[in-house]
Design an enzyme around this catalytic site. Structure first.
Site, short mmCIF file in Angstrom:
data_model
loop_
_atom_site.label_atom_id
_atom_site.label_comp_id
_atom_site.label_asym_id
_atom_site.label_seq_id
_atom_site.Cartn_x
_atom_site.Cartn_y
_atom_site.Cartn_z
N PRO A 103 25.01 -19.48 7.61
CA PRO A 103 24.83 -20.71 6.85
C PRO A 103 24.09 -21.75 7.68
CG PRO A 103 27.09 -20.51 7.61
CD PRO A 103 26.42 -19.23 7.97
N ALA A 115 26.68 -24.71 4.21
CA ALA A 115 27.93 -25.43 4.07
C ALA A 115 27.97 -26.14 2.72
CB ALA A 115 28.09 -26.44 5.20
N GLN A 147 29.63 -20.51 2.19
CA GLN A 147 30.51 -21.15 3.16
C GLN A 147 31.09 -22.42 2.54
OE1 GLN A 147 29.13 -23.56 6.62
NE2 GLN A 147 29.99 -21.90 7.85
N HIS A 194 34.72 -22.63 6.59
CA HIS A 194 34.10 -23.23 7.77
C HIS A 194 35.16 -23.94 8.61
CE1 HIS A 194 31.15 -24.62 10.44
NE2 HIS A 194 30.37 -25.33 9.65
N HIS A 198 32.41 -26.01 14.43
CA HIS A 198 31.37 -27.04 14.60
C HIS A 198 31.87 -28.47 14.40
CE1 HIS A 198 28.23 -23.69 13.65
NE2 HIS A 198 28.86 -23.52 14.80
N TYR A 234 33.81 -29.80 12.13
CA TYR A 234 34.11 -30.31 10.79
C TYR A 234 35.63 -30.33 10.59
CZ TYR A 234 29.09 -30.06 10.39
OH TYR A 234 27.75 -30.26 10.61
N LEU A 249 20.75 -17.78 19.27
CA LEU A 249 19.55 -17.34 19.99
C LEU A 249 19.44 -15.82 20.06
CD1 LEU A 249 19.05 -19.96 22.85
CD2 LEU A 249 17.91 -19.81 20.64
N GLY A 298 19.55 -16.80 12.67
CA GLY A 298 19.49 -18.13 12.10
C GLY A 298 18.11 -18.75 12.10
N ARG A 299 17.77 -19.46 13.16
CA ARG A 299 16.48 -20.16 13.18
C ARG A 299 15.31 -19.19 13.05
NH1 ARG A 299 19.77 -23.42 16.45
NH2 ARG A 299 19.65 -25.64 15.93
#
Length: 383
Positions: free
Chosen positions: A46, A82, A124, A202, A205, A207, A326, A348-349
């Site tokens: 996500p 999210a 998520q 989730h 991170h 939250y 990464l 991800g990225r």
């Protein structure tokens, strides 16, 4: 298992012999979770897009393009960004949501598009807590709280402790906590009606659930604070509530930060303990990440820097895990799965740059066109 363990196979496109690495075959092997089979071990995590531009929580044609293109690109499981369980649970005013039936309808065609392309659509569910009401590219106020007069709202948290220079949150009452547990339950029911095949909670991170877990943000003295059993109570109640309204054969995932990289805060041992508990409450996989509870910490970022945490959770809690952070190279991803460091990898990225990352990975790892997750319309353009 090394990259030299290979065998000759016929390429399904042109009949030429190629080298098919066993590592690559493992990365592209199916994975079963309850009643769902995911076509490979390359998943999309996500990632917020802040693109519910009407600020109504409803995904848009952008989201269809964004997610369905990655499904056509070969990702096995796609975890949509999210998605807030309540308006005040959004990270930004432009977050997606599942707090009403209009949002169910807006998600449905996107979910169907992912399924038609062969991916497993997951969502998520999140409540941002004290990290909510923040700015984004469509709103402004980047890196800070959105003022009330610009569409912001009063944030909440287990304790009245602000995140960095964000606005001070209101401390949740026990009644508030019970209401939010119900909001997660109701959002999960809507996710089922929208057609999602898996749900992720989730808890990472920084939250709201993460804020309850971490002693740096949770100073409560009631049943939702204190020792680890108290601090994890909110998460366990949410897991039970979500599990109670979703089909028995639907996988339930939890994303958790294995460490917050801060002295006196959340760490790997606590993560393992929580993973063991939620596994017993019906969680099928732990999505292992790190960080997010406090700003300005030093994180030793490098390729694969979070993988060892995933491996520890997998081995010590005896639960399937994903690895993220990464992971950008096909051989890197293949080795992680083949060596048993994680059951799946999340791209991800790199997936933002390349929606067809799995197809390129299949080529780099020597899989035939027939073994790669191509859409039939695209086979003529195969690598």
């Amino acid at each position: 298992m090394s990259d030299t363990d290979v065998k000759d196979v016929k390429d399904g496109k042109n009949g030429k012999k190629t080298k098919k690495g066993k590592n690559g075959a493992t990365l592209f092997s199916p994975m079963a979770l309850r009643g769902v089979t995911v076509r490979n071990r390359i998943w999309m995590p996500p990632m917020d897009t802040y693109s519910a531009v009407a600020r109504d929580g409803k995904p848009t044609p952008f989201h269809y393009q964004h997610y369905v293109s990655r499904a056509m690109g070969g990702f096995g499981l796609i975890i949509c960004e999210a998605t807030a369980v309540a308006p005040e649970g959004r990270i930004s005013p432009c977050d997606t949501g599942l707090w009403n039936e209009d949002q169910v309808e807006a998600w449905r065609w996107i979910v169907e598009g992912m399924k038609e392309a062969g991916a497993v659509p997951a969502v998520q569910l999140n409540h941002a807590g004290r990290k909510g009401s923040t700015g984004c590219f469509g709103v402004g106020f980047s890196g800070g709280s959105v003022p009330f007069e610009e569409g912001g709202w009063q944030t909440v948290a287990p304790s009245p402790i602000a995140y960095g220079h964000y606005a001070m949150p209101r401390e949740l009452s026990v009644e508030d906590i019970h209401r939010i547990v119900g909001e997660f339950r109701d959002a999960a029911g809507r996710a089922v009606r929208a057609g999602f095949q898996a749900i992720e909670i989730h808890a990472a991170h920084g939250y709201l659930i993460s804020q309850f877990l971490d002693p740096l943000s949770n100073e409560r003295t009631d049943e939702y604070g204190g020792d680890l059993a108290g601090r994890m109570r909110f998460l366990v109640e949410i897991v039970d509530a979500v599990r109670s309204v979703i089909p028995e054969d639907m996988p339930l995932l939890v994303r958790i930060s294995a460490t917050d990289w801060a002295a006196g805060g959340w760490d790997l041992d606590q993560t393992v303990d929580v993973a063991k508990v939620v596994r017993e409450h019906g969680v099928d996989l732990v999505d292992v990440s790190t960080g997010g509870i406090v700003p300005n910490v030093t994180i030793p970022v490098k390729p694969g820097y979070q993988v060892p945490f995933s491996t520890q959770v997998r081995d010590r809690a005896d639960v399937p895990v994903t690895a993220v952070g990464l992971i950008t190279k096909p051989k890197q991803a293949a080795k992680i799965v083949a060596k048993g460091e994680a059951d799946a990898v999340e791209i991800g990225r790199a997936a933002l740059r390349d929606p067809y990352w799995p197809l390129r990975a299949a080529y780099k790892l020597g899989l035939s066109t027939a073994d790669a997750p191509y859409q039939p319309q695209y086979v003529r353009g195969a690598y």
